[in-house]
Design a protein around this motif. Structure first.
Motif, short mmCIF file in Angstrom:
data_model
loop_
_atom_site.label_atom_id
_atom_site.label_comp_id
_atom_site.label_asym_id
_atom_site.label_seq_id
_atom_site.Cartn_x
_atom_site.Cartn_y
_atom_site.Cartn_z
N ARG A 112 0.93 -1.21 -0.53
CA ARG A 112 0.06 -0.21 0.17
C ARG A 112 0.69 1.05 -0.07
O ARG A 112 1.00 1.91 -0.16
CB ARG A 112 -0.64 -0.09 1.26
N ALA A 113 2.21 1.03 0.50
CA ALA A 113 2.99 1.77 0.49
C ALA A 113 3.11 2.43 -1.06
O ALA A 113 3.66 4.10 -1.38
CB ALA A 113 4.11 2.35 1.25
N GLN A 114 3.55 1.62 -1.81
CA GLN A 114 3.37 1.63 -2.91
C GLN A 114 2.05 2.27 -4.34
O GLN A 114 2.49 2.91 -4.84
CB GLN A 114 4.45 1.10 -3.90
N HIS A 115 0.74 1.64 -3.88
CA HIS A 115 -0.11 1.84 -4.56
C HIS A 115 -1.24 2.21 -3.06
O HIS A 115 -2.24 1.62 -2.39
CB HIS A 115 -0.69 0.76 -4.81
N PRO A 116 -1.20 3.35 -2.96
CA PRO A 116 -2.35 4.07 -1.77
C PRO A 116 -3.87 4.29 -2.04
O PRO A 116 -4.64 3.85 -1.10
CB PRO A 116 -1.74 5.72 -1.59
N ASP A 117 -4.54 3.34 -3.27
CA ASP A 117 -5.87 4.03 -4.27
C ASP A 117 -6.17 2.28 -3.88
O ASP A 117 -7.26 2.12 -3.76
CB ASP A 117 -5.58 4.07 -4.91
N LEU A 118 -5.35 1.17 -3.09
CA LEU A 118 -5.51 0.47 -2.62
C LEU A 118 -6.78 -0.05 -1.72
O LEU A 118 -6.30 0.23 -0.42
CB LEU A 118 -4.36 -1.12 -2.92
N GLU A 119 -7.73 -1.36 -2.25
CA GLU A 119 -8.72 -1.60 -0.68
C GLU A 119 -8.81 -2.71 -0.13
O GLU A 119 -8.74 -3.06 -1.26
CB GLU A 119 -10.26 -0.49 -1.63
#
Ligand code: ADP
Ligand code: MG
Length: 453
Positions: free
Chosen positions: A295-302
């Motif tokens: 998530r640090a690299q893909h903050p929009d991951l839910e």
């Protein structure tokens, strides 16, 4: 602009440092800026930036200049996601002029180390805390008596990860030391090759300067007589010289068929520790930490509520499979730009979940336990009360309770129509014995692993 310079620089670096080094060390980096003659490089871990700084700083500075950037030094930024259960490193920056290049690791002899397999990325829980503590001690390189260190455990429980972590840490603390890590198969292959080319002296001298020898999956050389012989000599010579040896296998030395007695006894002079099958808590910890890194690299991951718990619950023991499942979910989420709900996870992982559902049956347990204690299968369900039969029967009851979802009355029926209180008594008895008798506990752990395999 930065991207263009970095792409050009990378193309040249791949040539100059070789594809292996490039993939391991350079590729994870990003050029994020240039100021005051310093190129700012973002690195996923402190270990990578230290390594790059020590080994490739000069190359990178030269290549960047050729790509049109005027820089004289590198500045590394390590942005590490906070990891709840692992020792988390703070965000740190380190600036340095190119360090003199130290001797490169003997990558030509051993296998390359995976830069992700560090202590910082290793989640510690009950099942692996002892192995982790021992690995840490050995990695310090102080005068510890853990020689050889023998790590064992089932597939995907982190043996290779811990070995690489030891190598990274030890190399970091002792930059000029030679660490040789290889699989037992590679050891064998090199040995056979040396025999064929009459180059046994070279083979032997290859180990002479090594400070730490690590051989992974040593069960592969059991039964291969001449390789074992050579391994034994190498290993004795190194231990006698005070060099550290670290060995891994999928089972305890005593359980490795075809391993020579003298090797077993030499091994038992060191420290033998095992990685136990994972617990729910450890699996959840691993999933949480990996999710945070992602998530640090893909903050929009839910990720929906309960998804990680669901995975930790349904995919047991093997961490590699657990990671694979998580990777697939991430890929799914970023391709479809959809929140990962419990339903999405179930649908996306049907195949993995199905194989993990393959439960151990009471039949399997009875058969395996009877075989292990050398009693007749019929005695498992029969009335005999002699200790040599009754004890294995209780162990089988205990394992049936632990490893299947059958109720006590159901288990009772499968053990020749015994009452559920008899089963409960057996289970309790074995629990007590496990607490008191470590060799019995070990025996049962081995049986469990065989049944899970
Ligand atoms: P083994 O050598 O015992 O078969 P590996 O060391 O290859 O297992 O581990 C399998 C995968 O699971 C690796 O990607 C490793 O990073 C991961 N893994 C295993 N245990 C842990 C742990 N405690 N924390 C984080 N990752 C782990
Ligand atoms: Mg391994």
């Amino acid at each position: 602009m930065m991207d263009r310079i970095w792409v050009a620089a990378c193309a040249e670096l791949e040539q100059s440092v070789g594809p292996n080094n490039y993939n391991h060390w350079i590729k994870p980096l990003r050029l994020t800026g240039i100021e005051d003659g310093a190129a700012r490089l973002a690195s996923p871990t402190r270990f990578i930036s230290d390594w790059v700084n020590r080994h490739f700083a000069k190359d990178i500075v030269a290549v960047l200049n050729r790509a049109g950037a005027e820089v004289e030094r590198l500045r590394f930024e390590v942005a590490q996601a906070a990891r709840p259960s692992a020792q988390s490193a703070p965000i740190s920056t380190a600036e340095a002029a190119p360090a003199p290049t130290t001797r490169a690791p003997r990558a030509d002899l051993g296998a390359p180390l995976d830069p992700r397999y560090t202590f910082a990325n290793f989640i510690v829980g009950k099942p692996n805390e002892l192995a982790h503590a021992a690995a840490r001690r050995v990695a310090e390189g102080g005068p510890v008596g853990f020689n050889p260190l023998f790590l064992y455990g089932g597939v995907g429980l982190g043996k290779t990860h811990l070995m690489h972590a030891i190598a990274h840490e030890y190399q970091f603390r002792h930059p000029s030391a030679q660490v040789l890590y290889l699989s037992a198969e590679q050891f064998m292959y090199r040995f056979v090759q040396a025999l064929r080319e009459s180059a046994i002296m070279d083979f032997k001298s290859m180990f002479r300067n090594v400070n730490m020898l690590m051989v992974d999956d040593v069960q592969f050389i059991a039964g291969k007589d001449s390789t074992q012989e050579e391994f034994f000599h190498t290993f004795n010579a190194l231990v006698d010289q005070g060099k550290q040896i670290v060995i891994s296998a999928d089972r305890a030395p005593a359980e490795i068929k075809g391993l020579e007695e003298r090797i077993k006894s030499r091994l038992s002079c060191g420290l033998i520790v095992d990685l136990h099958p994972t617990t729910y808590e450890l699996r959840l910890g691993i999933l949480q930490s990996k999710t945070e890194v992602f998530r640090a690299q893909h903050p929009d991951l839910e990720i929906g509520a309960g998804v990680l718990e669901f995975l930790a619950h349904r995919i047991s023991t093997n961490v590699r499979v657990l990671e694979g499942a998580l990777q697939r979910l991430f890929a799914h989420a970023s391709l479809l730009r959809r929140e990962i709900t419990l339903e999405v996870a179930q649908e996306c992982l049907t195949d993995i979940l199905r194989t993990n559902d393959r439960k151990v049956s009471i039949d399997d347990i009875q058969r395996k336990v009877a075989e292990h204690y050398n009693i007749r299968l019929a005695d498992m369900i029969g009335p005999k009360r002699a200790r040599n039969v009754a004890r294995p029967r209780q162990i089988a009851m205990y394992l049936s309770k632990q490893m299947t979802s059958r109720s006590l009355p159901e288990i009772g029926r499968r053990f020749g129509g015994r009452d559920h209180t008899t089963i409960m008594h057996g289970v309790r008895k074995v629990e007590e014995l496990i607490a008191e008798d470590s060799s019995l506990a070990e025996d049962i752990a081995v049986l469990k692993r065989m049944l899970e395999a």
